[in-house]
Scaffold this active site. Structure first.
Site, short mmCIF file in Angstrom:
data_model
loop_
_atom_site.label_atom_id
_atom_site.label_comp_id
_atom_site.label_asym_id
_atom_site.label_seq_id
_atom_site.Cartn_x
_atom_site.Cartn_y
_atom_site.Cartn_z
N ARG A 1 -16.99 -35.88 -19.16
CA ARG A 1 -16.22 -35.23 -20.24
C ARG A 1 -16.81 -35.50 -21.62
NH1 ARG A 1 -11.80 -36.83 -17.18
NH2 ARG A 1 -10.95 -35.07 -16.02
N LYS B 1 -24.31 -26.19 -31.15
CA LYS B 1 -24.11 -25.17 -30.12
C LYS B 1 -25.00 -25.55 -28.95
CE LYS B 1 -24.12 -20.93 -32.50
NZ LYS B 1 -24.41 -19.50 -32.32
N GLU C 1 -37.44 -18.43 -39.29
CA GLU C 1 -36.11 -18.94 -39.62
C GLU C 1 -36.12 -19.65 -40.98
OE1 GLU C 1 -33.44 -18.23 -37.80
OE2 GLU C 1 -34.25 -17.74 -35.83
N LYS D 1 -28.88 -25.22 -43.04
CA LYS D 1 -28.15 -24.94 -41.79
C LYS D 1 -26.97 -25.90 -41.66
CE LYS D 1 -27.56 -23.53 -37.36
NZ LYS D 1 -28.14 -23.36 -36.06
N GLU E 1 -17.79 -21.11 -35.66
CA GLU E 1 -17.94 -19.68 -35.90
C GLU E 1 -16.60 -18.97 -35.91
OE1 GLU E 1 -21.64 -17.47 -34.31
OE2 GLU E 1 -21.46 -19.26 -33.13
N ARG F 1 -20.76 -18.49 -40.65
CA ARG F 1 -22.05 -18.58 -39.98
C ARG F 1 -22.73 -17.21 -39.88
NH1 ARG F 1 -23.31 -22.59 -34.92
NH2 ARG F 1 -22.39 -24.49 -35.72
N ASN G 1 -27.23 -14.66 -39.49
CA ASN G 1 -27.72 -13.58 -38.62
C ASN G 1 -28.62 -12.59 -39.33
OD1 ASN G 1 -26.47 -14.57 -36.38
ND2 ASN G 1 -24.59 -13.42 -36.73
N HIS H 1 -31.19 -10.71 -37.47
CA HIS H 1 -30.92 -10.92 -36.05
C HIS H 1 -30.30 -9.72 -35.36
CE1 HIS H 1 -32.03 -14.97 -37.02
NE2 HIS H 1 -31.78 -15.41 -35.79
N HIS I 1 -32.24 -9.18 -32.22
CA HIS I 1 -31.68 -9.31 -30.88
C HIS I 1 -31.82 -8.00 -30.10
CE1 HIS I 1 -29.04 -12.94 -32.05
NE2 HIS I 1 -30.09 -13.34 -31.38
N HIS J 1 -38.60 -15.28 -30.32
CA HIS J 1 -37.41 -15.01 -31.13
C HIS J 1 -37.76 -14.79 -32.61
CE1 HIS J 1 -33.30 -15.25 -32.49
NE2 HIS J 1 -33.60 -16.28 -33.27
N1 LIG Z 1 -28.30 -24.00 -30.23
C1 LIG Z 1 -28.66 -23.18 -31.19
O1 LIG Z 1 -28.00 -23.06 -32.21
C2 LIG Z 1 -29.93 -22.41 -31.02
C3 LIG Z 1 -30.49 -21.75 -32.12
C4 LIG Z 1 -31.71 -21.09 -31.94
C5 LIG Z 1 -32.33 -21.10 -30.70
N2 LIG Z 1 -31.74 -21.75 -29.65
C6 LIG Z 1 -32.38 -21.81 -28.34
O2 LIG Z 1 -33.59 -22.52 -28.47
C7 LIG Z 1 -34.52 -22.06 -27.51
C8 LIG Z 1 -35.80 -21.74 -28.22
O3 LIG Z 1 -36.29 -22.93 -28.79
P1 LIG Z 1 -37.83 -23.18 -28.93
O4 LIG Z 1 -38.43 -22.06 -29.65
O5 LIG Z 1 -38.02 -24.55 -29.45
O6 LIG Z 1 -38.32 -23.04 -27.42
P2 LIG Z 1 -38.74 -24.12 -26.32
O7 LIG Z 1 -37.87 -25.28 -26.31
O8 LIG Z 1 -38.88 -23.35 -25.08
O9 LIG Z 1 -40.18 -24.59 -26.83
C9 LIG Z 1 -41.24 -23.67 -26.93
C10 LIG Z 1 -42.50 -24.20 -26.22
O10 LIG Z 1 -43.09 -25.20 -27.02
C11 LIG Z 1 -43.28 -26.38 -26.25
N3 LIG Z 1 -43.18 -27.50 -27.19
C12 LIG Z 1 -42.08 -27.88 -27.89
N4 LIG Z 1 -42.39 -28.85 -28.74
C13 LIG Z 1 -43.71 -29.12 -28.59
C14 LIG Z 1 -44.60 -30.01 -29.21
N5 LIG Z 1 -44.23 -30.79 -30.22
N6 LIG Z 1 -45.88 -30.02 -28.78
C15 LIG Z 1 -46.29 -29.17 -27.79
N7 LIG Z 1 -45.49 -28.29 -27.19
C16 LIG Z 1 -44.20 -28.26 -27.59
C17 LIG Z 1 -42.27 -26.32 -25.17
O11 LIG Z 1 -42.67 -27.07 -24.05
C18 LIG Z 1 -42.22 -24.82 -24.88
O12 LIG Z 1 -43.26 -24.48 -24.02
C19 LIG Z 1 -33.87 -20.88 -26.83
O13 LIG Z 1 -33.33 -21.30 -25.62
C20 LIG Z 1 -32.77 -20.47 -27.77
O14 LIG Z 1 -31.68 -19.87 -27.12
C21 LIG Z 1 -30.57 -22.40 -29.80
ZN LIG Z 2 -32.57 -17.19 -34.86
#
Ligand SMILES: NC(=O)c1ccc[n+]([C@@H]2O[C@H](COP(=O)([O-])OP(=O)(O)OC[C@H]3O[C@@H](n4cnc5c(N)ncnc54)[C@H](O)[C@@H]3O)[C@@H](O)[C@H]2O)c1
Ligand SMILES: [Zn+2]
Length: 588
Positions: free
Chosen positions: A331, A353, A395, A437, A447, A452, A456, A459, A463, A476
């Site tokens: 939990r 999130k 971003e 942020k 939200e 928030r 967007n 976005h 999206h 993205h």
């Molecule tokens: N929670 C939120 O508010 C929020 C906001 C935006 C995005 N997201 C989520 O985040 C994800 C995208 O995040 P991302 O772009 O970091 O993708 P990711 O976590 O998939 O990382 C991208 C790639 O980079 C590699 N990587 C990461 N750090 C590294 C480093 N320092 N050195 C070498 N390789 C590295 C990872 O292994 C992966 O292959 C999506 O799932 C998206 O939905 C969440």
């Molecule tokens: Zn974004």
């Protein structure tokens, strides 16, 4: 119970014999905080036992001394203050204590108290309660006195029933209360925490580099975000400062773990944490319920407890997945974000999130669950693949465009150094973005009130592009960059934004290597093949946009610009204008 104030001390109250002094000492030791017992202070000051003060000077004098001692104690920071059992009855004391700390009351049954105070070898012989209990029937007197104080004890923020618990068990409960109700950043940087949106910010903020960049302060949680270069070494230390202890389970993906896993494990062990690791395959497909189940199995196998910690080491994928596990296992357990991608440092890692994907849609399963701290080591970006880094800049630029002209100009002036990851400037850009942020999230944690929405920008179209291409073609940030161009042009069409501003936005995106249109020559970026913007089709994009979850009722809430650094939200944008802009984006 919700505590909305900043917690700078812990105050431990309760009837004599509840173990206030010993428990407070133990809590202070575990948190590495100061400790103060108001009764001890008084004894030291007057040079005689409390019982003697009562006898010789009267209770009135004792209460006076007590008030003065409490006043002084409240000037301290990060101190566990054990107060005399009757101190809280005085409203002046209560008010001061409540303003300066989280009040925890240690409860015990009268029989337990009697046993603790009067059994052989009992401690606490000199407290104020002894003189008050000097009667033929001390147990009865304890009952009466305790009952008369109960309404005051009831005003505490948290009550712990100590019967049958050891000192260390009670101490653990106190720390749990502190974590739940008043997790506070030990060294807040107030100039970064209260930035009203759209206001000019001081240059001090842009300089906030090496330590806490900002604090997230939602209704339920307060926690620090550290941004710095080479900060990974300090992870264990910062976790201890956040009152975390026990075993940390590091969750990471194969790419990141192979680079930083052993270092993080070592840093944790050096700081006295137990360390386990669970490594998942890289890639968005891993962000699933079945991965979460595998992690649960691992946590069960290693007998992970509620006070242990999850450490998310990786990009946004790992952060979302590990956070989801932290939110749901037992939990909810403490967790720490260690973002290693630019997207995660400026966006995904902040805001609580968490979630996983469902085959029918991204992020369909999740929760709001804030971490205990976020620590971004910008040095880890030196190993991040170029395209991932570029995507993250979208971003950062977005924050400048919607809320922070100074940040936008800072980016314009430093593009080449930033793309070369110059440590100081990189840290400043990330710290500033994280602070923006954090501020938006602090105002609208879940939200609910639409604050928030401003995040967007770019976005809605972004999206739409991602969905229409089944998330295969764009990262993205790339989709958002094109989406921001659409939103800027739309703003211009509606007479909100001058063309110079649109051009400046476009120039900065291009200089940081981001796409600005969907022209036919656009490379199918993920496969390295040529793809056609036209092939994508306006119909597919608009349909995807209109299905997007950002649509409430029928009208799309468009985030548009009135100026660089100034966003507006409009839900009355004519469809014809949107289509015209999309056509422009796909024009050869
Ligand atoms: N929670 C939120 O508010 C929020 C906001 C935006 C995005 N997201 C989520 O985040 C994800 C995208 O995040 P991302 O772009 O970091 O993708 P990711 O976590 O998939 O990382 C991208 C790639 O980079 C590699 N990587 C990461 N750090 C590294 C480093 N320092 N050195 C070498 N390789 C590295 C990872 O292994 C992966 O292959 C999506 O799932 C998206 O939905 C969440
Ligand atoms: Zn974004």
């Amino acid at each position: 119970m919700k505590v909305n104030r900043r917690i700078i001390n812990l105050v431990v109250t309760g009837f004599s014999g509840a173990g206030k002094s010993l428990v407070s000492k133990e809590v202070a030791r575990r948190l590495d905080w100061g400790f103060l017992d108001t009764d001890d202070e008084i004894v030291e000051q007057v040079g005689k036992p409390i019982a003697a003060v009562f006898r010789e000077d009267g209770e009135g004098r004792f209460r006076e001394l007590e008030r003065e001692t409490i006043r002084k104690a409240c000037q301290r920071r990060q101190t566990v203050i054990a107060i005399g059992g009757g101190a809280i009855v005085d409203p002046r004391n209560y008010e001061l204590l409540a303003k300066n700390g989280l009040i925890v009351c240690l409860e015990a049954k009268p029989e337990t108290i009697y046993e603790r105070l009067f059994s052989e070898g009992a401690c606490d012989p000199e407290t104020e309660v002894r003189p008050l209990l000097a009667t033929d029937n001390p147990l009865e007197r304890i009952r009466q006195l305790k009952a008369s104080r109960q309404p005051y004890y009831a005003k505490a923020d948290w009550t712990i029933h100590t019967d049958g618990l050891s000192i260390s068990e009670v101490a653990k409960e106190v720390i749990r209360a502190w974590r739940l109700l008043g997790r506070a950043h030990p060294h807040p940087h107030p100039h970064l925490t209260h930035l009203p949106p759209g206001e000019r910010k001081s240059s001090r903020e842009l300089n906030a580099g090496d330590d806490a960049a900002c604090v997230v302060e939602t209704e339920t949680e307060t926690y620090p975000i550290y941004v710095g270069y080479g900060l990974l070494d300090k992870l264990g230390e910062k976790m201890k400062q956040a009152a975390l202890s026990g075993t940390a389970t590091v969750i990471s993906d194969g790419n990141v773990f192979s680079l930083y896993g052993s270092k993080v494990e070592q840093v944790l062990k050096d700081a006295g944490f137990g360390a386990n690791s669970f490594v998942v395959p890289p890639g968005e497909e891993t962000k699933s319920v079945s991965s979460a189940v595998k992690i649960y199995d691992f946590l069960v196998k290693y007998r992970t407890e509620r006070d242990d910690i999850i450490v998310a080491l990786g990009g946004g994928m790992v952060g979302d997945l590990a956070g989801f596990v932290a939110a749901t296992f037992l939990r909810g357990m403490p967790w720490v974000q260690v973002p290693t991608s630019l997207v995660a440092m400026v966006d995904a890692g902040i805001g609580g999130k968490v979630g996983v994907n469902h085959p029918e849609g991204k992020n369909l399963i999740g929760a709001f669950y804030q971490p205990n701290l976020v620590l971004s080591d910008c040095e880890t970006l030196t190993t991040l693949p170029e395209r991932e880094l570029t995507s993250g800049w979208a971003e950062v630029i977005k924050y400048g465009l919607i809320l922070d002209k100074e940040l936008f100009e800072f980016l314009e002036n430093n593009v080449s150094k930033l793309t070369k990851l110059e440590p100081h400037l990189l840290t400043r850009a990330i710290a500033r973005s994280a602070a923006i942020k954090a501020r938006v999230v602090s105002q609208d944690e879940k939200e609910r009130i639409g604050k928030r929405t401003i995040l967007n920008y770019g976005h809605t179209i972004g999206h739409g592009l991602e969905t229409a291409t089944q998330y295969r073609r764009f990262l993205h940030g790339e989709a958002v960059a094109i989406g921001m161009m659409g939103a800027a042009r739309l703003s211009q069409r509606l007479g909100l934004l001058p063309s110079e501003a649109v051009e400046r936005q476009q120039a900065l995106l291009e200089r940081l290597g981001l796409p600005i249109s969907l022209r036919a020559e656009t490379v199918d970026r993920r496969r390295g093949k040529k793809g056609s913007g036209r092939e994508l089709g306006l119909v597919a994009i608009t349909r995807a946009m209109e299905l997007d979850k950002k649509v409430k009722g029928k009208a799309i809430h468009w985030v548009l610009l009135e100026d660089i650094g100034k966003a507006v939200i409009r839900s009355d944008v004519p469809r014809g204008d949107v289509l015209a802009v999309l056509r422009e984006l796909t024009k050869r």
